[in-house]
Design an enzyme around this catalytic site. Structure first.
Site, PDB file in Angstrom:
ATOM      1  CB  CYS A 123      36.182  27.975  34.743  1.00 26.21           C
ATOM      2  SG  CYS A 123      36.986  27.966  36.639  1.00 26.21           S
ATOM      3  CG  HIS A 139      32.948  30.639  35.387  1.00 21.69           C
ATOM      4  ND1 HIS A 139      32.493  29.651  36.247  1.00 21.69           N
ATOM      5  CD2 HIS A 139      34.034  31.121  35.920  1.00 21.69           C
ATOM      6  CE1 HIS A 139      33.317  29.489  37.130  1.00 21.69           C
ATOM      7  NE2 HIS A 139      34.508  30.150  36.844  1.00 21.69           N
ATOM      8  CG  ASN A 181      34.712  29.539  40.546  1.00 26.63           C
ATOM      9  OD1 ASN A 181      34.337  28.679  39.887  1.00 26.63           O
ATOM     10  ND2 ASN A 181      35.658  30.235  40.298  1.00 26.63           N
TER      11      ASN A 181
HETATM   12  N1  ACO Z   1      40.646  36.284  53.626  1.00 28.90           N
HETATM   13  C1  ACO Z   1      41.290  37.475  53.855  1.00 28.90           C
HETATM   14  N2  ACO Z   1      42.268  38.089  53.366  1.00 28.90           N
HETATM   15  C2  ACO Z   1      42.815  37.593  52.092  1.00 28.90           C
HETATM   16  C3  ACO Z   1      41.976  36.454  51.472  1.00 28.90           C
HETATM   17  C4  ACO Z   1      40.981  35.693  52.290  1.00 28.90           C
HETATM   18  N3  ACO Z   1      40.252  34.585  52.148  1.00 28.90           N
HETATM   19  N4  ACO Z   1      42.651  36.011  50.286  1.00 28.90           N
HETATM   20  C5  ACO Z   1      43.455  36.956  50.104  1.00 28.90           C
HETATM   21  N5  ACO Z   1      43.438  38.005  50.987  1.00 28.90           N
HETATM   22  C6  ACO Z   1      44.427  39.004  51.290  1.00 28.90           C
HETATM   23  C7  ACO Z   1      45.711  38.935  50.515  1.00 28.90           C
HETATM   24  O1  ACO Z   1      46.520  38.292  51.231  1.00 28.90           O
HETATM   25  C8  ACO Z   1      46.111  40.279  50.444  1.00 28.90           C
HETATM   26  O2  ACO Z   1      46.811  40.813  51.811  1.00 28.90           O
HETATM   27  P1  ACO Z   1      47.990  41.583  51.676  1.00 28.90           P
HETATM   28  O3  ACO Z   1      47.523  42.866  51.051  1.00 28.90           O
HETATM   29  O4  ACO Z   1      48.252  41.841  53.239  1.00 28.90           O
HETATM   30  O5  ACO Z   1      49.126  40.910  50.993  1.00 28.90           O
HETATM   31  C9  ACO Z   1      44.518  41.240  50.422  1.00 28.90           C
HETATM   32  O6  ACO Z   1      43.886  40.198  50.881  1.00 28.90           O
HETATM   33  C10 ACO Z   1      44.441  41.578  49.054  1.00 28.90           C
HETATM   34  O7  ACO Z   1      44.629  40.580  48.138  1.00 28.90           O
HETATM   35  P2  ACO Z   1      44.422  40.764  46.498  1.00 28.90           P
HETATM   36  O8  ACO Z   1      44.597  39.490  45.970  1.00 28.90           O
HETATM   37  O9  ACO Z   1      44.831  42.074  46.104  1.00 28.90           O
HETATM   38  O10 ACO Z   1      42.611  40.608  46.589  1.00 28.90           O
HETATM   39  P3  ACO Z   1      41.667  41.299  45.685  1.00 28.90           P
HETATM   40  O11 ACO Z   1      40.821  42.147  46.041  1.00 28.90           O
HETATM   41  O12 ACO Z   1      42.181  41.078  44.078  1.00 28.90           O
HETATM   42  O13 ACO Z   1      40.698  39.991  45.885  1.00 28.90           O
HETATM   43  C11 ACO Z   1      40.131  37.599  44.867  1.00 28.90           C
HETATM   44  C12 ACO Z   1      41.141  38.640  45.871  1.00 28.90           C
HETATM   45  C13 ACO Z   1      38.913  37.652  45.452  1.00 28.90           C
HETATM   46  C14 ACO Z   1      40.844  36.044  44.517  1.00 28.90           C
HETATM   47  C15 ACO Z   1      40.042  38.481  43.314  1.00 28.90           C
HETATM   48  O14 ACO Z   1      41.466  39.003  42.936  1.00 28.90           O
HETATM   49  C16 ACO Z   1      39.446  37.573  42.405  1.00 28.90           C
HETATM   50  O15 ACO Z   1      38.369  37.522  42.406  1.00 28.90           O
HETATM   51  N6  ACO Z   1      40.337  36.999  41.294  1.00 28.90           N
HETATM   52  C17 ACO Z   1      39.584  36.264  40.366  1.00 28.90           C
HETATM   53  C18 ACO Z   1      40.182  34.837  40.881  1.00 28.90           C
HETATM   54  C19 ACO Z   1      39.203  33.871  40.505  1.00 28.90           C
HETATM   55  O16 ACO Z   1      38.025  33.987  40.414  1.00 28.90           O
HETATM   56  N7  ACO Z   1      39.617  32.578  40.382  1.00 28.90           N
HETATM   57  C20 ACO Z   1      39.088  31.438  40.184  1.00 28.90           C
HETATM   58  C21 ACO Z   1      39.261  30.665  39.352  1.00 28.90           C
HETATM   59  S1  ACO Z   1      39.364  31.369  37.630  1.00 28.90           S
HETATM   60  C22 ACO Z   1      37.869  31.901  37.284  1.00 28.90           C
HETATM   61  O17 ACO Z   1      36.849  31.189  37.896  1.00 28.90           O
HETATM   62  C23 ACO Z   1      37.413  32.831  36.573  1.00 28.90           C
END
Ligand code: ACO
Length: 339
Positions: free
Chosen positions: A115, A255, A285
């Site tokens: 990214c 980004h 993204n």
């Molecule tokens: N729909 C519904 N529920 C979901 C989904 C979904 N699409 N994805 C995950 N969950 C659930 C998980 O399974 C978890 O359930 P559980 O509590 O029963 O185990 C719950 O939601 C919470 O999961 P978390 O990972 O704690 O959720 P969080 O609030 O952190 O959000 C997210 C997840 C959106 C991925 C966040 O952590 C994030 O944005 N992280 C950055 C990752 C990113 O952007 N990666 C891209 C590449 S790197 C970059 O470009 C910077």
């Protein structure tokens, strides 16, 4: 010893695939919801490539739009750098196909910093122009991430989209690209990776069965935290090196991973949210493509004017991160014909 020249961005362009995929599409086969995706990421829809579209074709379309806006013929380009983690083929590079589609003759290569690819690519292009090694460099960020998404993994497949953006970098009298900070922590490669299909784990029935050709994210929360500290740190370091303060920045173009990450970076920097450009809602993204697409959207919608100081910053697999500081010099583009 000859002194270095200045380099600037003279135009940008972008291209998105025709197919728009709203969050509701995922609800039909995954335990997820439009509400969950919107509230956690700010994403409402993204574009996915279809027949006849690829990383190189999108990159070529974006490049053509940048060249058209600059009024520069493709033959004048003497270097193409394509930042991508989803080239059309493992070999040769996506840049090869862009060069062929533009019907020009010049060196071209891919750069993979995930990214952070555009931030790295812009730094390389600026250095080439500043050193006098190139006159006109196309820096393209292009991705077809839908081809490497695991549509059974709700934690990753809802986050990404496809698209391309391009910037034309040329020499200038006044400084345009003011500086870059590039960072990498190679000890954290497993946090965000495509583990299989490369030379360490070549394609086989096992890699396919194990779904190892797809993007795996070990911990979304860990990536979130590292993204915020990484991007805010790189921006702070770059501003300090340039002798500027956050107040001097007219627009931050981060980004487009996630709206909450972008706003957390702005809070750490002390930049008001209105000065952060966000188009993740309609684009998702798009990894290396996200900053040049956002720059193009910002420019064509009148959010960037000559003289503005623009701060770009990215974070991604590697872990890689960085920032560029740019004084915007391109005048507003002429409206498209028929617009
Ligand atoms: N729909 C519904 N529920 C979901 C989904 C979904 N699409 N994805 C995950 N969950 C659930 C998980 O399974 C978890 O359930 P559980 O509590 O029963 O185990 C719950 O939601 C919470 O999961 P978390 O990972 O704690 O959720 P969080 O609030 O952190 O959000 C997210 C997840 C959106 C991925 C966040 O952590 C994030 O944005 N992280 C950055 C990752 C990113 O952007 N990666 C891209 C590449 S790197 C970059 O470009 C910077």
């Amino acid at each position: 010893m000859t002194s270095l020249r200045n380099a600037r961005i003279t135009a940008v362009g972008s291209a998105l695939p025709a197919r728009l995929v709203p969050n509701s599409w995922f609800e039909s086969f995954l335990d997820t919801s439009d509400e969950w995706i919107r509230s956690r990421t700010g994403i409402r829809a993204r574009h996915f490539v279809g027949e006849g579209e690829s990383t190189a074709s999108l990159g070529t379309d974006a490049a053509r739009r940048a060249l058209e806006a600059a009024g520069v013929p493709a033959e004048a380009v003497d270097l193409i750098v394509v930042a991508t983690l989803t080239p059309d083929r493992p070999m040769p590079s996506a840049a090869t196909f862009v060069q062929a589609m533009l019907e020009i003759s010049c060196p071209a290569f891919d750069l993979n910093a995930a990214c952070s690819g555009f931030v790295y690519g812009l730094s390389v292009a600026a250095a080439q122009v500043q050193a006098g090694a190139a006159e006109r460099v196309l820096v393209i960020g292009a991705e077809s991430l839908s081809r490497v998404l695991d549509f059974t993994d709700r934690a990753t497949c809802v986050l990404f989209g496809d698209g391309a953006g391009a910037a034309l970098v040329e020499p200038s009298d006044e400084p345009g690209i003011l500086g870059s900070v590039l960072e990498l922590d190679g000890t954290q490669a497993d946090l965000l990776t495509i583990p299989g299909g490369g030379s360490a784990d070549p394609p086989s029935e096992e890699t396919l069965a194990g779904r190892r050709h797809f993007i795996k994210m070990a911990s979304g929360q860990a990536v979130f935290k590292r993204a915020v500290t990484g991007m805010a740190g790189a921006c702070g370091e770059l501003l300090e090196k340039a002798g500027m303060r956050p107040e001097d920045v007219a627009l931050v173009v981060p980004h487009q991973a996630n709206e909450r990450i972008m706003m957390a970076v702005a809070n750490r920097l002390g930049v008001p949210h209105e000065k952060v450009f966000v188009d993740v809602a309609e684009v998702g993204n798009t990894s290396a493509a996200s900053i040049p697409i956002a720059l193009d959207h910002a420019w064509r919608s009148g959010r960037l004017a000559p003289g503005d100081v623009v701060l770009t910053t990215a974070f991604g697999a590697g872990l890689s991160w960085g920032a560029n500081l740019v004084r915007w010099t391109a005048p507003a583009p002429a409206p498209a014909e028929g617009a």
